[in-house]
Write an enzyme that holds these catalytic residues in place. Structure first.
Site, PDB file in Angstrom:
ATOM      1  N   CYS A 117       0.792  -1.544  -0.019  1.00 38.78           N
ATOM      2  CA  CYS A 117      -0.031   0.201   0.011  1.00 38.78           C
ATOM      3  C   CYS A 117       0.835   1.273  -0.035  1.00 38.78           C
ATOM      4  O   CYS A 117       0.223   2.408  -0.390  1.00 38.78           O
ATOM      5  CB  CYS A 117      -0.863  -0.039   1.250  1.00 38.78           C
ATOM      6  SG  CYS A 117      -2.230  -1.607   1.121  1.00 38.78           S
ATOM      7  N   HIS A 257      -3.638   7.079   2.752  1.00 34.37           N
ATOM      8  CA  HIS A 257      -3.915   5.824   2.375  1.00 34.37           C
ATOM      9  C   HIS A 257      -5.349   5.447   3.090  1.00 34.37           C
ATOM     10  O   HIS A 257      -5.505   5.634   4.144  1.00 34.37           O
ATOM     11  CB  HIS A 257      -2.959   4.852   2.762  1.00 34.37           C
ATOM     12  CG  HIS A 257      -3.222   3.472   2.637  1.00 34.37           C
ATOM     13  ND1 HIS A 257      -3.609   3.050   1.476  1.00 34.37           N
ATOM     14  CD2 HIS A 257      -3.361   2.316   3.204  1.00 34.37           C
ATOM     15  CE1 HIS A 257      -3.904   1.759   1.469  1.00 34.37           C
ATOM     16  NE2 HIS A 257      -3.863   1.294   2.514  1.00 34.37           N
ATOM     17  N   ASN A 287     -10.045  -0.412   0.194  1.00 32.90           N
ATOM     18  CA  ASN A 287      -8.755  -0.176   0.182  1.00 32.90           C
ATOM     19  C   ASN A 287      -8.217  -0.720  -1.232  1.00 32.90           C
ATOM     20  O   ASN A 287      -8.315  -1.869  -1.217  1.00 32.90           O
ATOM     21  CB  ASN A 287      -7.918  -0.956   1.210  1.00 32.90           C
ATOM     22  CG  ASN A 287      -6.372  -1.040   1.350  1.00 32.90           C
ATOM     23  OD1 ASN A 287      -6.048  -0.538   0.409  1.00 32.90           O
ATOM     24  ND2 ASN A 287      -6.091  -1.427   2.562  1.00 32.90           N
TER      25      ASN A 287
END
Ligand code: UT7
Length: 330
Positions: A117, A257, A287
């Protein structure tokens, strides 16, 4: 006070999200979960799922072409192409070479960067470094993730979190002091097993038993990751503000994020940035791993929340463990 002059700026952003929407109600029919639990514990309402024939390359191609068009560039203007993905279409060659071919950026060299990520922020720093070293005038960074193919759809603790999509940015030399003001990235491989796909690589090649046990799918220790994410994103965010000689009041918008609304709120609280200056879109996409920040930047620009002169703070966290933050003037 950091008097470092910005050397690289983002000159264009873009995103590609597949059309198909998977809602929390759809998940209720697949695992023992509820819309209320998912919304309350994560903030996510729905996510996008790419069709079977569309992988990281095709989503990346769409985002890349859109970014180049917005920048008024052609594929042959790209000097370096960096692709971040945890979900390559094939294990060899790199996804970057496949995206290069798909968009016809024949003049560039292309490579993959794997930092889960945090990949986009790592790649932004690489792009900045290439520009500072005068190896490139135009770096295309593409973050593309088909998380749905590595998600264990029987594991309710993780399958509610992820979605598919891609974002891209064009990185070019700064013109008038705009661009990256400070970055700080870290990793800690000691905690690799907290978020991993154990099988399918060199150490545990796929066999029938491992396939049956879904050992090639994503496994996560959610609460441990949660705690580590808040602590590290908040620290990295505070550090880059300090290194840039800025404080929370100077930040026009934080684009973090997008993993869990509670992680975002805690990070913002620690960094002393009020939520009305934090960009959140995870309710729509969940996500999307390394693609969350470029997709967020693109939407924030479209909504008029980022414009020339805006101070933008980005923070990310992911498997590895990896984490980092970047602050830039738009
Ligand atoms: O990009 C980085 C990647 N990952 C992350 O950032 C994820 C970080 N972690 C998280 O976001 C959270 O830890 C989760 C959303 C994964 C889990 O939330 P939590 O509040 O930490 O829940 P928990 O794991 O502590 O579980 C609490 C309860 C458990 O039940 P019991 O043992 O208390 O009866 C779980 O079994 O919630 C249960 N649970 C669920 N219930 C309904 C876990 N997942 C679900 C679910 N639906 N999907």
């Amino acid at each position: 006070m950091n008097n470092r002059k910005a050397v690289a700026r983002i000159s264009a952003t873009s995103r590609f999200l597949p059309d198909q929407i998977m809602t929390n109600a759809d998940l209720e029919r697949m695992v023992d979960t509820s819309d209320a639990w998912i919304r309350e514990r994560t903030g996510i309402r729905e996510r996008r799922i790419a069709p079977p024939e569309m992988g990281a390359v095709q989503m990346g191609e769409r985002a890349a072409n859109a970014a180049l068009e917005k920048a008024g560039l052609s594929p042959s203007d790209v000097d370096i192409l960096i692709v971040t993905t945890a979900t390559p279409d094939r294990l060899l060659p790199s996804t970057a070479c496949e995206v290069q071919s798909a968009i016809g950026a024949s003049r560039c060299f292309a490579y993959d960067l794997q930092a889960a990520c945090t990949g986009f922020l790592y790649a932004l720093s690489c792009a900045e470094g290439h520009i500072a070293a005068r190896q490139a005038e135009t770096v295309l960074v593409v973050a593309t993730e088909k998380m749905s193919v590595i998600t264990n759809w029987e594991d309710r603790a993780s399958c509610v979190l992820f979605g598919d999509g891609a974002g891209a940015v064009v990185v070019q030399p700064s013109l008038n002091g705009e661009g990256v003001l400070s970055s700080h990235h870290s990793s800690n491989g000691d905690l690799a097993s907290l978020l991993q796909r154990p099988a399918g690589g060199g150490r545990l090649p796929l066999n029938e038993e491992r396939l049956r046990n879904q050992e090639h799918m994503l496994q996560m220790s959610g609460p441990e990751i949660f705690k580590a994410a808040v602590k590290s994103m908040a620290k990295a965010g505070s550090k880059v503000m300090k290194d840039a000689g800025m404080c929370a009041d100077d930040v026009d918008i934080m684009v973090p994020h997008q993993a869990n609304i509670r992680i975002i709120e805690s990070t913002a609280r620690y960094a002393r940035i009020p939520m009305d200056r934090v960009f959140v879109n995870l309710q729509h996409y969940g996500n999307i791993s390394s693609a969350t920040i470029p997709v967020g930047l693109d939407e924030a620009i479209e909504e008029g929340r980022i414009g020339p002169g805006s101070v933008v703070l980005m923070t990310a966290f992911g498997a590895g463990l990896t984490w980092g933050a970047t602050i830039m003037r738009w």
